[in-house]
Design a protein around this motif. Structure first.
Motif, PDB file in Angstrom:
ATOM      1  N   SER A   1       0.844  -1.201   0.000  1.00  0.00           N
ATOM      2  CA  SER A   1       0.000   0.000   0.000  1.00  0.00           C
ATOM      3  C   SER A   1       0.879   1.251   0.000  1.00  0.00           C
ATOM      4  N   SER A   2       0.256   2.374  -0.307  1.00  0.00           N
ATOM      5  CA  SER A   2       1.006   3.643  -0.255  1.00  0.00           C
ATOM      6  C   SER A   2       1.519   3.877   1.166  1.00  0.00           C
ATOM      7  N   ASN A   3       0.733   3.430   2.140  1.00  0.00           N
ATOM      8  CA  ASN A   3       1.150   3.570   3.534  1.00  0.00           C
ATOM      9  C   ASN A   3       2.401   2.724   3.828  1.00  0.00           C
ATOM     10  N   GLN A   4       2.432   1.527   3.273  1.00  0.00           N
ATOM     11  CA  GLN A   4       3.630   0.691   3.476  1.00  0.00           C
ATOM     12  C   GLN A   4       4.856   1.318   2.817  1.00  0.00           C
ATOM     13  N   TRP A   5       4.659   1.866   1.608  1.00  0.00           N
ATOM     14  CA  TRP A   5       5.793   2.515   0.930  1.00  0.00           C
ATOM     15  C   TRP A   5       6.269   3.724   1.729  1.00  0.00           C
ATOM     16  N   ALA A   6       5.320   4.429   2.347  1.00  0.00           N
ATOM     17  CA  ALA A   6       5.721   5.556   3.199  1.00  0.00           C
ATOM     18  C   ALA A   6       6.526   5.030   4.384  1.00  0.00           C
ATOM     19  N   GLY A   7       6.097   3.884   4.928  1.00  0.00           N
ATOM     20  CA  GLY A   7       6.810   3.256   6.041  1.00  0.00           C
ATOM     21  C   GLY A   7       8.222   2.862   5.650  1.00  0.00           C
TER      22      GLY A   7
ATOM     23  N   GLU B   1       9.209  -2.151   9.015  1.00  0.00           N
ATOM     24  CA  GLU B   1       8.118  -1.163   8.941  1.00  0.00           C
ATOM     25  C   GLU B   1       6.989  -1.674   8.044  1.00  0.00           C
TER      26      GLU B   1
ATOM     27  N   ILE C   1       3.029  -2.420   9.289  1.00  0.00           N
ATOM     28  CA  ILE C   1       1.849  -1.778   8.682  1.00  0.00           C
ATOM     29  C   ILE C   1       0.962  -2.836   8.015  1.00  0.00           C
TER      30      ILE C   1
ATOM     31  N   GLU D   1      -3.153  -3.741   8.140  1.00  0.00           N
ATOM     32  CA  GLU D   1      -4.009  -3.656   6.939  1.00  0.00           C
ATOM     33  C   GLU D   1      -4.699  -4.982   6.616  1.00  0.00           C
TER      34      GLU D   1
END
Ligand code: F0G
Length: 466
Positions: free
Chosen positions: A57-63, A300, A304, A308
Motif C-alpha cells: 500500500s502507499s502507507n507501506q511505501w511511506a513506512g 516497517e 503496517i 491492513e
C-alpha cells in the motif's frame, strides 16, 4: 447484491509482457517442463505463489522511507514487535528474513533423531527443516480434508482421534511440538476452526506438548472463522486472530503472505528459555535480534501490513475473489478443491487428467498445459512435490494431485481472473491431448523447485503436451 469491488485504487502499474503460444511451447521446453525454471518476464499471469508477491500500500511505501537502519535497537523493530504482540499476545518476538529461516532456527533447537512433529499438514519447507534436523513430520489431516470434491467448512482441521493415538504410540516425550498450519496451504488453503484449535491445545496441554501455529495466512483463517463458525459473526477479524493465538505457545510466520510484505518473517513465543536459545542461534545465522536478517524498512512494511490485512473490507474481497474463480470453474465442470480456499484455487489434477497415471505427474503436466494455453503459471502440489521412492525406486505418491493457482494479494483485477478462468476451461476442454511427464534430473530434497522433466514417449503416435 452488488459486485464486490477491489478495495483499492491503483497508483503504480507494472506492464505484462505478452508472448505467443508458439513462443511459450519453446519456453516451456527450455524450462524442462518446470514452471519454476521459466523467467517471470515470460509469464502473463503469475499464480506461482502468493508469497512475497503482494502489492504494498502507499502507507507501506511511506513506512519504507521511515525505516531506521540502526544495527541495534531500531525504532522500526519496536514498531514491528508491537504489531506482532498486539495480535499474538506473545512476549518474545524474533524477526527472521522469511518463514523458513524461522523454521530452521526452531527445528534446529527442538528437532533431531527420534523426535516427531505433528501437524494438520506441514508445508514443504517446514517438513524439510524438520527432516533436515533428523526428526520426522507426521500429518494428521481430518478425513474431509482428503477429498477435494466434498465441501466442508473446515477441511484444514487436525484429526483429534489420530492425534491422541500418535501421542500414545510415539510417546509425548518424543514430540517437541504440534504445529497447526493456518490456513492449510498444502491441503487446499482450507481453514482450521477455532474449536479444532482449542481441542488440539487441550490434548497437547494434557500431554505437556507445546502447540505452535504456522501463521502465514492467519488473517484469511480468521475471516473464515467469522463467516463459517457459530458464535463469531459479530467479532472482528482481529479479535478472532487474537483468540486463535491465545491458545498457542508460539508461532512461525512468513510475513510474505498475510503481512503484505515482499520479504520477512518471525518467530514468536511464550517460553523465555526457548526464546533465548532461538535468539542465540539467530545471531549466528540471521543477524542481531532487533533486525534478524531484515532491513529496518522491511520491519516497517510488515508492521503496517499486519494492521491492513485484518481490515474486514479487504478480507471480504480477498475470500470472495478466490470463491468467484472457483465457482466459475465448478460451473464449467472443472474438478477443483471445494469449497474455495483462502489464497488459491486448487485444481484436482487426478480428476482433470484421468488418463495420466500418478507416476507421470498429472499435476505437473497440467501446469505445463496452462502455461502454453494462456501464459498462466501455477504450481504442482502433488507427487512431484511430496512423492517419495520405495526401496525399488517406485514412486510412493502424495495423497492428492493438485495444481495450485495462488492469487497474489491486491495485484490482479477481476478481468485478469476472468481470463484465467477462460484459460483453464479451454485446457479442460482439450485435456485428452495432454501427455504425462517423466523426471530426467532431480535433487534429493525439495526436488520440485529444480527438477527437470520431459513428456513421456507414448507407444502410439504421441500427443504433444499442447
Ligand atoms: N509455511 C507455510 C504454510 C507456507 O505456505 C510457507 C511458504 C512457509 C511456511 C515458508 O515461508 O517462503 O517465507 O520461507 N509458502 C510459499 C508458497 C513459498 O508458495 O506457498 P517462506
Amino acid at each position: 447484491m452488488k459486485t464486490i469491488i477491489e478495495p483499492f485504487k491503483i497508483k503504480s502499474v507494472e506492464p505484462i509482457n505478452f508472448n505467443t503460444r508458439e513462443q511459450r511451447v519453446k519456453i516451456l521446453e527450455e524450462a524442462c517442463y518446470n514452471p519454476f525454471l521459466i523467467h517471470s518476464d515470460d509469464v502473463l499471469i503469475d499464480l506461482l505463489t502468493d508469497s512475497g508477491t503482494s502489492a504494498m500500500s502507499s502507507n507501506q511505501w511511506a513506512g519504507i522511507m521511515k525505516g531506521d537502519e540502526s544495527y541495534a535497537g531500531s525504532p522500526s523493530f519496536f514498531r514491528f514487535k508491537d504489531a506482532v504482540q498486539d495480535i499474538t499476545g506473545m512476549p518474545d518476538v524474533i524477526p527472521a528474513h522469511q518463514g523458513r529461516a524461522a523454521e530452521k532456527i526452531l527445528f534446529s533447537i527442538l528437532g533431531g533423531k527420534g523426535k516427531y512433529f505433528i501437524s494438520n499438514t506441514l508445508f514443504d519447507t517446514t517438513r524439510a527443516n524438520i527432516e533436515f534436523s533428523g526428526a520426522e513430520g507426521i500429518d494428521l489431516l481430518c478425513e474431509e480434508g482428503k477429498h477435494p470434491s466434498i465441501p466442508a467448512p473446515f477441511k484444514g482441521n487436525l484429526d483429534i482421534v489420530a492425534l491422541k493415538k500418535v501421542i500414545a504410540e510415539k510417546g509425548a516425550e518424543n514430540i517437541p511440538l504440534c504445529i497447526i498450519t493456518i490456513t492449510n496451504n498444502s491441503g487446499g488453503g482450507q481453514p482450521v476452526s477455532m474449536q479444532n484449535i482449542r481441542e488440539v491445545k487441550k490434548v497437547c496441554a494434557a500431554n505437556n506438548i507445546p502447540m505452535f501455529i504456522d501463521a502465514c495466512r492467519f488473517a484469511e483463517n480468521a475471516y473464515f472463522i467469522k463467516i463459517r463458525e457459530y458464535g463469531y459473526s459479530d467479532k472482528t477479524p482481529k479479535e478472532i486472530a487474537q483468540e486463535m493465538f491465545s491458545y498457542a505457545d508460539g508461532c512461525t510466520m512468513s510475513a510474505k503472505k498475510d503481512a503484505f510484505a515482499n520479504i520477512g518473517g518471525f518467530l514468536a513465543m511464550r517460553e523465555p528459555m526457548l526464546a533465548l536459545k532461538c535468539r542465540n542461534l539467530l545471531v549466528i545465522t540471521e543477524g542481531f535480534p532487533t533486525y534478524g536478517g531484515l532491513a529496518g524498512r522491511d520491519l516497517e512494511a510488515i508492521a503496517i501490513g499486519l494492521v491492513e490485512v485484518l481490515d474486514e473490507n479487504y478480507l471480504h474481497y480477498r475470500i470472495r475473489s478466490i470463491e468467484y474463480l472457483t465457482n466459475k470453474l465448478i460451473a464449467a465442470g472443472v474438478p477443483v478443491m471445494q469449497p474455495a480456499g483462502g489464497h488459491a484455487v486448487y485444481l484436482d489434477a487426478k480428476e482433470f487428467l484421468q488418463h495420466i497415471p500418478v507416476d507421470q505427474y498429472p499435476g505437473q503436466a497440467l501446469t505445463g498445459a496452462l502455461y502454453i494455453e494462456g501464459g498462466v503459471r501455477g504450481v504442482e502440489i502433488g507427487s512431484l512435490m511430496f512423492g517419495k521412492y520405495d526401496e525399488h525406486k517406485n514412486l510412493i505418491p502424495a495423497q492428492m494431485e493438485l495444481v495450485r493457482l495462488a492469487i497474489p494479494r491486491r495485484v490482479y483485477t477481476q478481468s485478469h481472473i476472468d481470463y484465467v478462468a477462460e484459460v483453464i476451461i479451454e485446457v479442460f476442454n482439450n485435456r485428452s491431448k495432454i501427455a504425462g511427464l517423466e523426471i530426467t534430473e532431480e535433487a534429493e530434497m525439495l526436488r520440485h523447485f529444480t527438477a527437470k522433466l520431459q513428456p513421456v514417449k507414448l507407444t502410439k503416435p504421441a500427443f504433444a503436451i499442447l
